[in-house]
Enzyme design. Sequence first.
Site, short mmCIF file in Angstrom:
data_model
loop_
_atom_site.label_atom_id
_atom_site.label_comp_id
_atom_site.label_asym_id
_atom_site.label_seq_id
_atom_site.Cartn_x
_atom_site.Cartn_y
_atom_site.Cartn_z
N ALA B 36 55.16 7.10 41.87
CA ALA B 36 53.76 7.20 42.29
C ALA B 36 53.74 7.31 43.81
O ALA B 36 54.47 6.57 44.49
CB ALA B 36 52.98 5.98 41.83
N TYR B 37 52.94 8.23 44.34
CA TYR B 37 52.83 8.43 45.79
C TYR B 37 51.46 7.97 46.26
O TYR B 37 50.46 8.20 45.59
CB TYR B 37 53.06 9.90 46.14
CG TYR B 37 54.49 10.33 45.89
CD1 TYR B 37 55.44 10.21 46.89
CD2 TYR B 37 54.89 10.83 44.65
CE1 TYR B 37 56.77 10.58 46.67
CE2 TYR B 37 56.21 11.19 44.42
CZ TYR B 37 57.15 11.06 45.44
OH TYR B 37 58.46 11.41 45.21
N TYR B 38 51.47 7.34 47.43
CA TYR B 38 50.24 6.71 47.95
C TYR B 38 49.81 7.34 49.27
O TYR B 38 50.64 7.78 50.08
CB TYR B 38 50.48 5.21 48.16
CG TYR B 38 50.64 4.46 46.86
CD1 TYR B 38 51.85 4.51 46.16
CD2 TYR B 38 49.59 3.74 46.31
CE1 TYR B 38 51.99 3.84 44.94
CE2 TYR B 38 49.73 3.07 45.11
CZ TYR B 38 50.93 3.13 44.43
OH TYR B 38 51.07 2.47 43.23
N THR B 103 47.93 8.79 44.79
CA THR B 103 47.28 10.10 44.81
C THR B 103 48.05 11.14 44.00
O THR B 103 47.52 12.21 43.72
CB THR B 103 47.12 10.63 46.25
OG1 THR B 103 48.40 10.60 46.87
CG2 THR B 103 46.15 9.79 47.05
#
Lengths: 180, 180
Positions: B36-38, B103
């Site tokens: 998961a990328y933030y 995101t």
Amino acid sequence: MLEIEIKVRVSDLAPIRERLRASGAELLGEGMEYDAYYQGPLRNFAETDEALRLREAGETAVLTYKGPKVGCGTLKAREELNIRVESRETMDAILNRIGYQKTAAVQKYRESYRVGRATVTLDQVDGLGTFAEVEAAGDLTPEEAEKEIERIATEYGIIGERFCLSYLELYLEKEQSAQS
Amino acid sequence: MLEIEIKVRVSDLAPIRERLRASGAELLGEGMEYDAYYQGPLRNFAETDEALRLREAGETAVLTYKGPKVGCGTLKAREELNIRVESRETMDAILNRIGYQKTAAVQKYRESYRVGRATVTLDQVDGLGTFAEVEAAGDLTPEEAEKEIERIATEYGIIGERFCLSYLELYLEKEQSAQS
């Protein structure tokens, strides 16, 4: 998790410690804790009554977010998220990269005891004094938590000024009054 | 730590896997990885070429910060900070509280092998294809790293289009072209 606790300023930890030990309360741990508090680009955590803390105790590092206090009569309650992380240094470096800087540090010698459905901690906080906290187990309802906390406070003589400020806030207050 | 690696798009992982196994390369692990990328309030990480990633693989959760790529000819280099954390869910919650939202997400099946002074990974990335990476050990100088990477690429037939984009960037490119 909602953290529900009382924090009491006490003049002497020894009589409380004696009662805890006499009752056979389990010592969960004791030692120095080094707490670093961070501020970032989102909002001023001092104003919003939040805290982002990185604690080192022995071999363990724990990152904690605390939400605004939601109750502050005799009891103090706030959201608390804790996560154990592999390394204080690397966590500090990642926080720096994503905009969070260490702005204050508090260190203390803490003893923790399991008592009933709560944890009692005895703290000697550098520059601030001696304090006892009673924190209810996370699975209690607020009503159960209050009852259990009051029972323990009475039984172990944890009596004195109760307050809602965190050690960070006490530390910052002291810093400010020293400067003024 | 400076991460130095090549990433190569390959049409088939099987011949590389066969050579690795025939040479006795140690399989370090294999399985699904959920990344998961933030994005947060500090700056747009897509524009600054940074990344904040929370990876879950089996029982393990790792938080990673990647700095801007500093070299991108045939080799790709960037600062990388990794920290193992106790729980993906709690780390995600703390990131949310301090202003970072998930995101984008990328998932892949990854095999990792130790080869010489490097790690070779074979990836099947959902929706993107098959890739091989050769990443030098963190204690090598950039010159040693390049030499070791080229030796391994030749020996194991890791040959094809080399590129600097991360899987996240490939994923976002694909999303954009699908929308236009």
